[in-house]
Motif scaffolding. Structure first.
Motif, PDB file in Angstrom:
ATOM      1  N   ARG A  65       0.828  -1.204   0.000  1.00 30.94           N
ATOM      2  CA  ARG A  65       0.000   0.000   0.000  1.00 30.94           C
ATOM      3  C   ARG A  65       0.869   1.264   0.000  1.00 30.94           C
ATOM      4  NH1 ARG A  65      -5.310   0.652   3.656  1.00 30.94           N
ATOM      5  NH2 ARG A  65      -5.962   2.652   2.856  1.00 30.94           N
ATOM      6  N   GLY A  80      -9.911  -4.252   8.938  1.00 28.02           N
ATOM      7  CA  GLY A  80      -9.039  -4.137   7.768  1.00 28.02           C
ATOM      8  C   GLY A  80      -8.738  -5.449   7.072  1.00 28.02           C
ATOM      9  N   GLY A 111     -10.741  -7.194   5.245  1.00 29.08           N
ATOM     10  CA  GLY A 111     -11.375  -7.290   3.922  1.00 29.08           C
ATOM     11  C   GLY A 111     -12.858  -7.634   3.944  1.00 29.08           C
ATOM     12  N   LYS A 112     -13.473  -7.645   5.132  1.00 37.83           N
ATOM     13  CA  LYS A 112     -14.871  -8.077   5.250  1.00 37.83           C
ATOM     14  C   LYS A 112     -15.824  -7.186   4.439  1.00 37.83           C
ATOM     15  CE  LYS A 112     -14.756  -7.531   9.724  1.00 37.83           C
ATOM     16  NZ  LYS A 112     -13.379  -7.020   9.905  1.00 37.83           N
ATOM     17  N   SER A 113     -15.712  -5.863   4.664  1.00 42.02           N
ATOM     18  CA  SER A 113     -16.629  -4.951   3.961  1.00 42.02           C
ATOM     19  C   SER A 113     -16.368  -5.003   2.465  1.00 42.02           C
ATOM     20  CB  SER A 113     -16.438  -3.511   4.445  1.00 42.02           C
ATOM     21  OG  SER A 113     -16.726  -3.430   5.808  1.00 42.02           O
ATOM     22  N   SER A 114     -15.110  -5.151   2.081  1.00 39.71           N
ATOM     23  CA  SER A 114     -14.790  -5.217   0.648  1.00 39.71           C
ATOM     24  C   SER A 114     -15.436  -6.447   0.033  1.00 39.71           C
ATOM     25  CB  SER A 114     -13.273  -5.250   0.450  1.00 39.71           C
ATOM     26  OG  SER A 114     -12.685  -4.083   0.983  1.00 39.71           O
ATOM     27  N   ARG A 168     -16.275  -9.122  13.831  1.00 44.87           N
ATOM     28  CA  ARG A 168     -14.880  -9.136  14.297  1.00 44.87           C
ATOM     29  C   ARG A 168     -14.749 -10.024  15.523  1.00 44.87           C
ATOM     30  NH1 ARG A 168     -14.280  -2.593  14.580  1.00 44.87           N
ATOM     31  NH2 ARG A 168     -14.587  -2.210  12.362  1.00 44.87           N
TER      32      ARG A 168
HETATM   33  N1  LIG Z   1     -12.421   3.202   0.038  1.00 44.11           N
HETATM   34  C1  LIG Z   1     -11.213   2.738   0.350  1.00 44.11           C
HETATM   35  N2  LIG Z   1     -10.080   3.374  -0.082  1.00 44.11           N
HETATM   36  C2  LIG Z   1      -8.860   2.916   0.220  1.00 44.11           C
HETATM   37  N3  LIG Z   1      -8.629   1.799   0.954  1.00 44.11           N
HETATM   38  C3  LIG Z   1      -9.710   1.136   1.407  1.00 44.11           C
HETATM   39  C4  LIG Z   1     -11.051   1.568   1.131  1.00 44.11           C
HETATM   40  N4  LIG Z   1     -11.910   0.702   1.713  1.00 44.11           N
HETATM   41  C5  LIG Z   1     -11.146  -0.231   2.342  1.00 44.11           C
HETATM   42  N5  LIG Z   1      -9.820   0.036   2.144  1.00 44.11           N
HETATM   43  C6  LIG Z   1      -8.699  -0.773   2.636  1.00 44.11           C
HETATM   44  O1  LIG Z   1      -8.926  -2.109   2.204  1.00 44.11           O
HETATM   45  C7  LIG Z   1      -8.563  -3.028   3.250  1.00 44.11           C
HETATM   46  C8  LIG Z   1      -9.771  -3.853   3.635  1.00 44.11           C
HETATM   47  O2  LIG Z   1     -10.739  -2.967   4.204  1.00 44.11           O
HETATM   48  P1  LIG Z   1     -12.201  -3.454   4.627  1.00 44.11           P
HETATM   49  O3  LIG Z   1     -12.957  -2.218   5.010  1.00 44.11           O
HETATM   50  O4  LIG Z   1     -12.744  -4.303   3.570  1.00 44.11           O
HETATM   51  O5  LIG Z   1     -11.881  -4.322   5.919  1.00 44.11           O
HETATM   52  P2  LIG Z   1     -12.865  -4.758   7.106  1.00 44.11           P
HETATM   53  O6  LIG Z   1     -12.415  -6.104   7.505  1.00 44.11           O
HETATM   54  O7  LIG Z   1     -14.272  -4.589   6.692  1.00 44.11           O
HETATM   55  O8  LIG Z   1     -12.511  -3.704   8.232  1.00 44.11           O
HETATM   56  P3  LIG Z   1     -13.470  -3.190   9.439  1.00 44.11           P
HETATM   57  O9  LIG Z   1     -13.671  -4.345  10.378  1.00 44.11           O
HETATM   58  O10 LIG Z   1     -12.653  -2.083  10.059  1.00 44.11           O
HETATM   59  O11 LIG Z   1     -14.748  -2.692   8.814  1.00 44.11           O
HETATM   60  C9  LIG Z   1      -8.013  -2.184   4.393  1.00 44.11           C
HETATM   61  O12 LIG Z   1      -6.619  -2.099   4.231  1.00 44.11           O
HETATM   62  C10 LIG Z   1      -8.657  -0.829   4.142  1.00 44.11           C
HETATM   63  O13 LIG Z   1      -7.838   0.203   4.666  1.00 44.11           O
END
Ligand SMILES: Nc1ncnc2c1ncn2[C@@H]1O[C@H](COP(=O)(O)OP(=O)(O)OP(=O)(O)O)[C@@H](O)[C@H]1O
Length: 343
Positions: free
Chosen positions: A35, A64, A66-69, A227
């Motif tokens: 990154r 972070g 990747g769950k939301s992604s 989480r």
């Molecule tokens: N819009 C964005 N722009 C840049 N990086 C992003 C964006 N959304 C997520 N990321 C990055 O992608 C990676 C996965 O993020 P994601 O939100 O999917 O994780 P998560 O498991 O859902 O986290 P959380 O539990 O905090 O919601 C992390 O490194 C995050 O910083």
């Protein structure tokens, strides 16, 4: 029809240099370093996962991971950089990686609903008004809204609460209403990314019961993020564990607790006592063809929590049965396997 989704070798990124970022990630570079070097986050990499019709799947991982992604990909909001996300729907096959914006919008409208962040509730509205307003947003004809709201409230076990204002709700019922509102759309796949105000809504057994009843009634597949390993084991039929964008294991609570695929999974769940999360059939061993129920210290039905089997085990081996059929036995050996799982 609830589509089955097949995710294969999925990679998804956030940033302008996905190719450079994935090249580095493929070479095994740490994702934080990737990154920094590319200003692109690799959110998911090489994820293989099937989402089955009608299952409750918890996507579990640290912030972070990747769950939301993943949920954004499943909803069609985040285009896969590589790999495939495919489903067979009533109107034909869908491949989200190559889908046009129009096809992805249709997917979200007809197949997959995403609730990202807490469901907003208006304090002054009653619960019935809240449900009616949500039905209006989903396009339910005006004349159908009130009867449908009455039905939905009854189905959710909230029949007597319809005239109560949101502001007057006991705190425990707020997530129940948020879940009800989140699930009102007709899509057969429901993606829940932190839809409650409190982080520990699923710790309430009535919430887990409400979600299971909703699934039974509607046949929806539900994919939710968490989480908290204890919460995930309590809610999920299966749990998909993400670690730094990689799927490290997808399996039942039994799989994760007794056969963790990696040291990461074992460490993540190490605080939890398997006995608290497993059922009799998760731990039973084989039974001999000539064994009879009367030779055991006790008989328990499939689905009995292991905590309720323990008192009988103190007297001797226990047999596990399903409607009169003997399925297996639990004795010292089986119990030992639970108390010292591999990993
Ligand atoms: N819009 C964005 N722009 C840049 N990086 C992003 C964006 N959304 C997520 N990321 C990055 O992608 C990676 C996965 O993020 P994601 O939100 O999917 O994780 P998560 O498991 O859902 O986290 P959380 O539990 O905090 O919601 C992390 O490194 C995050 O910083």
């Amino acid at each position: 029809m609830t589509p089955q989704i097949h995710v294969r070798r999925l990679a998804a990124t956030h940033g302008r240099r996905p190719g450079a970022a994935l090249d580095r990630a493929d070479r095994g570079e740490d994702l934080h370093a990737v990154r920094l070097a590319t200003e692109t986050a690799v959110a998911l990499i090489d994820v293989d996962l099937d989402i089955h019709p009608g299952e409750i799947l918890v996507v579990l991982g640290a912030p972070g991971s990747g769950k939301s992604s993943l949920l954004a990909v499943l909803h069609g909001d985040l285009a896969p950089e590589r790999g495939s996300v495919a489903a067979e729907t009533a109107s034909g096959p869908v491949e989200l990686r190559s889908a046009t914006k129009r096809q992805r919008d249709r997917w979200a409208q007809e197949a997959a609903a995403l609730v990202a962040g807490p469901v907003a509730l208006t304090p002054k509205s009653t619960i019935a008004e809240t449900v009616i307003a949500a039905l209006a947003r989903h396009g339910t004809p005006r004349s159908d809204r009130a009867p449908r709201a009455t039905l939905e409230l009854a189905n959710a076990g909230l029949r007597d609460w319809g005239e109560i204002r949101i502001a007057d709700l006991p705190p425990g019922l707020r997530p129940r209403v948020q879940l009800l509102v989140a699930a009102l759309g007709g899509q057969p796949i429901l993606l829940l990314d932190d839809p409650f105000d409190g982080v520990d809504a699923w710790r309430d057994p009535s919430m887990v019961g409400a979600l299971r009843r909703l699934r039974e009634r509607t046949g929806k597949s539900v994919v939710l993020t968490s989480r908290d390993p204890a919460e995930a084991l309590r809610v999920g039929d299966r749990i998909a564990v993400l670690d730094n964008g990689r799927l490290v294991q997808a399996g039942t609570p039994r799989d994760l607790l007794l056969e963790p695929a990696t040291p990461h999974v074992a460490a993540y769940l190490s605080e939890l006592s398997p006995v608290s999360f497993l059922q009799a059939e998760d731990v039973m061993g084989p039974i001999a063809p000539d064994d009879v129920a009367s030779s055991f210290a006790g008989l328990v039905q499939v689905g009995t929590p292991l905590t309720r089997v323990l008192p009988a085990l103190a007297r001797g081996d226990v047999v596990v049965a399903d409607r009169g059929r003997l399925l297996g036995r639990i004795g010292t050996r089986e119990l030992q396997a639970v108390l010292s799982p591999r990993g």
